[in-house]
Design an enzyme around this catalytic site. Structure first.
Site, PDB file in Angstrom:
ATOM      1  N   ALA A  43      12.349  -7.146   3.230  1.00 30.63           N
ATOM      2  CA  ALA A  43      13.219  -6.816   2.091  1.00 30.63           C
ATOM      3  C   ALA A  43      12.705  -5.582   1.357  1.00 30.63           C
ATOM      4  O   ALA A  43      13.495  -4.731   0.926  1.00 30.63           O
ATOM      5  CB  ALA A  43      13.307  -8.014   1.145  1.00 30.63           C
ATOM      6  N   LEU A 223      -3.542   5.259   5.971  1.00 25.75           N
ATOM      7  CA  LEU A 223      -4.950   5.111   5.596  1.00 25.75           C
ATOM      8  C   LEU A 223      -5.143   5.121   4.086  1.00 25.75           C
ATOM      9  O   LEU A 223      -6.196   5.508   3.595  1.00 25.75           O
ATOM     10  CB  LEU A 223      -5.758   6.258   6.231  1.00 25.75           C
ATOM     11  CG  LEU A 223      -5.761   6.316   7.769  1.00 25.75           C
ATOM     12  CD1 LEU A 223      -6.179   7.694   8.267  1.00 25.75           C
ATOM     13  CD2 LEU A 223      -6.686   5.245   8.327  1.00 25.75           C
ATOM     14  N   ALA A 251       3.248  -3.289  -1.598  1.00 22.10           N
ATOM     15  CA  ALA A 251       4.473  -2.654  -1.089  1.00 22.10           C
ATOM     16  C   ALA A 251       4.361  -1.136  -0.905  1.00 22.10           C
ATOM     17  O   ALA A 251       5.362  -0.486  -0.608  1.00 22.10           O
ATOM     18  CB  ALA A 251       5.702  -2.980  -1.947  1.00 22.10           C
ATOM     19  N   ALA A 252       3.157  -0.581  -1.023  1.00 22.99           N
ATOM     20  CA  ALA A 252       3.004   0.856  -0.760  1.00 22.99           C
ATOM     21  C   ALA A 252       3.341   1.145   0.709  1.00 22.99           C
ATOM     22  O   ALA A 252       4.073   2.095   1.022  1.00 22.99           O
ATOM     23  CB  ALA A 252       1.592   1.313  -1.078  1.00 22.99           C
ATOM     24  N   GLY A 253       2.817   0.313   1.598  1.00 22.70           N
ATOM     25  CA  GLY A 253       3.114   0.492   3.026  1.00 22.70           C
ATOM     26  C   GLY A 253       4.593   0.319   3.306  1.00 22.70           C
ATOM     27  O   GLY A 253       5.186   1.053   4.116  1.00 22.70           O
ATOM     28  N   ASP A 254       5.205  -0.645   2.633  1.00 25.25           N
ATOM     29  CA  ASP A 254       6.650  -0.885   2.834  1.00 25.25           C
ATOM     30  C   ASP A 254       7.462   0.313   2.344  1.00 25.25           C
ATOM     31  O   ASP A 254       8.465   0.686   2.961  1.00 25.25           O
ATOM     32  CB  ASP A 254       7.091  -2.133   2.067  1.00 25.25           C
ATOM     33  CG  ASP A 254       6.373  -3.383   2.551  1.00 25.25           C
ATOM     34  OD1 ASP A 254       6.006  -3.438   3.738  1.00 25.25           O
ATOM     35  OD2 ASP A 254       6.168  -4.301   1.733  1.00 25.25           O
TER      36      ASP A 254
HETATM   37  O1  RIB Z   1       3.873  -5.738   1.739  1.00 24.44           O
HETATM   38  C1  RIB Z   1       3.951  -6.426   0.517  1.00 24.44           C
HETATM   39  C2  RIB Z   1       4.614  -7.750   0.707  1.00 24.44           C
HETATM   40  O2  RIB Z   1       3.801  -8.559   1.526  1.00 24.44           O
HETATM   41  C3  RIB Z   1       4.822  -8.533  -0.547  1.00 24.44           C
HETATM   42  O3  RIB Z   1       6.021  -8.233  -1.209  1.00 24.44           O
HETATM   43  C4  RIB Z   1       4.740  -9.973  -0.067  1.00 24.44           C
HETATM   44  O4  RIB Z   1       5.938 -10.649  -0.120  1.00 24.44           O
HETATM   45  C5  RIB Z   1       4.192  -9.895   1.358  1.00 24.44           C
HETATM   46  O5  RIB Z   1       5.173 -10.132   2.272  1.00 24.44           O
END
Ligand code: RIB
Length: 302
Positions: A43, A223, A251-254
């Site tokens: 999400a 990294l 959520a930085a990677g996301d």
């Molecule tokens: O990448 C961050 C996410 O990892 C969080 O939002 C948490 O839900 C886990 O899935």
């Protein structure tokens, strides 16, 4: 509206406590604040791609509880197509228990809940979404069979397929690699997948070389403050990270993955897409929470 980025993955409600430091085993710590925010790697990546300019559809599964409704609503509020986010009866929604310390590092425990009910058939049923997409993104918070199916189907349809192998605790099935255009692990995931220690640029190059040898098209190792390493059969490229004062790295990677995918989907060259994803991720770490921290396109325009 036709989605050009489709995310097949998880939705979690994040229960976030802030404390001076992370607790040790068996220890009870007095924390400082508590918030409940929508998260889940799938999400979050969908929200990032949508806020950063893509038309997005999400394929996922929540439980039949209040969190499930809130998680779907959070995506719908971003104009993300949620027709393929199903509601599983008799299970809880995915949750993530997160502690963030004063240095902005986090520790996360996830409970799959509804995410565990996202089966290959759930993706198959919405094949039309995959057919319309330019870019398909998966992570590892849903069943492995579902990820395997999606990667294979994405490859068969000739789409750009991204796997963010998070969380990863060991090697991936060998047959997955030929179906992945971009594998985007962080340091610990690159280490788990390659079997080599990764803690700096040189060790990331060694791990990426091994992953390329396993058959993946291109690797981007994120990294953190050390930037990102891109590797393909021709070359390595290092992308230094923008310097920021971190508040919360959740959520930085996301944000990087979603931003990178959105940029690719609008036709940007991959180097420019990586730099764009990095700028978005850098801004996200200056704010608290998963989805609340993800920037909008307008914030990144000069
Ligand atoms: O990448 C961050 C996410 O990892 C969080 O939002 C948490 O839900 C886990 O899935």
């Amino acid at each position: 509206m036709q989605a050009n980025v489709v995310v097949v993955g998880s939705l979690n409600m994040d229960l976030v406590a802030r404390a001076q430091r992370l607790p040790r085993g068996g220890e009870t710590l007095v924390g400082e604040t508590f918030v409940t925010v929508p998260g889940g790697k799938g999400a979050n990546q969908a929200v990032a791609a949508a806020r950063l300019g893509a038309q997005v559809a999400m394929v996922g599964c929540v439980g039949d509880d209040a969190y499930g409704q809130q998680l779907r609503q959070a995506l719908a509020a971003e104009q993300i197509d949620c027709q393929a986010v199903s509601i599983a009866a008799g299970v809880s929604s995915g949750v993530a228990l997160i502690v963030v310390d004063a240095a902005s590092q986090n520790a996360i425990v996830i409970i799959a809940g509804g995410n565990g009910q996202l089966l290959p058939e759930s993706v198959q049923r919405f094949d039309a979404l995959l057919q319309q997409a330019d870019v398909i993104i998966c992570q590892l918070e849903v069943p492995m069979a579902t990820v395997a199916y999606t990667l294979e189907r994405g490859r068969a349809l000739g789409k750009t397929v991204i796997l963010n192998p998070a969380p990863a605790s060991g090697p991936l099935p060998a047959e997955w690699f030929a179906n992945i255009d971009y594998l985007i692990p962080n340091e610990s995931e690159a280490e788990a997948l390659s079997g080599l220690p990764v803690n700096d640029l040189e060790s990331a190059k060694a791990a990426a070389t091994r992953l390329l040898a396993m058959g993946v098209g291109k690797v981007i190792v994120t990294l953190g403050a050390q930037g990102a390493l891109f590797a393909d059969a021709q070359a390595f490229r290092h992308f230094p990270a923008p310097v920021v004062k971190p508040v919360d790295t959740t959520a930085a990677g996301d944000t990087f993955v979603g931003g990178f995918a959105a940029a690719l989907a609008r036709g940007e060259e991959e180097g420019a897409a990586i730099a764009f994803g990095q700028r978005a991720a850098a801004l996200s770490v200056t704010r608290a929470g998963a989805q609340p921290s993800i920037p909008h396109l307008a914030e990144l325009q000069p």
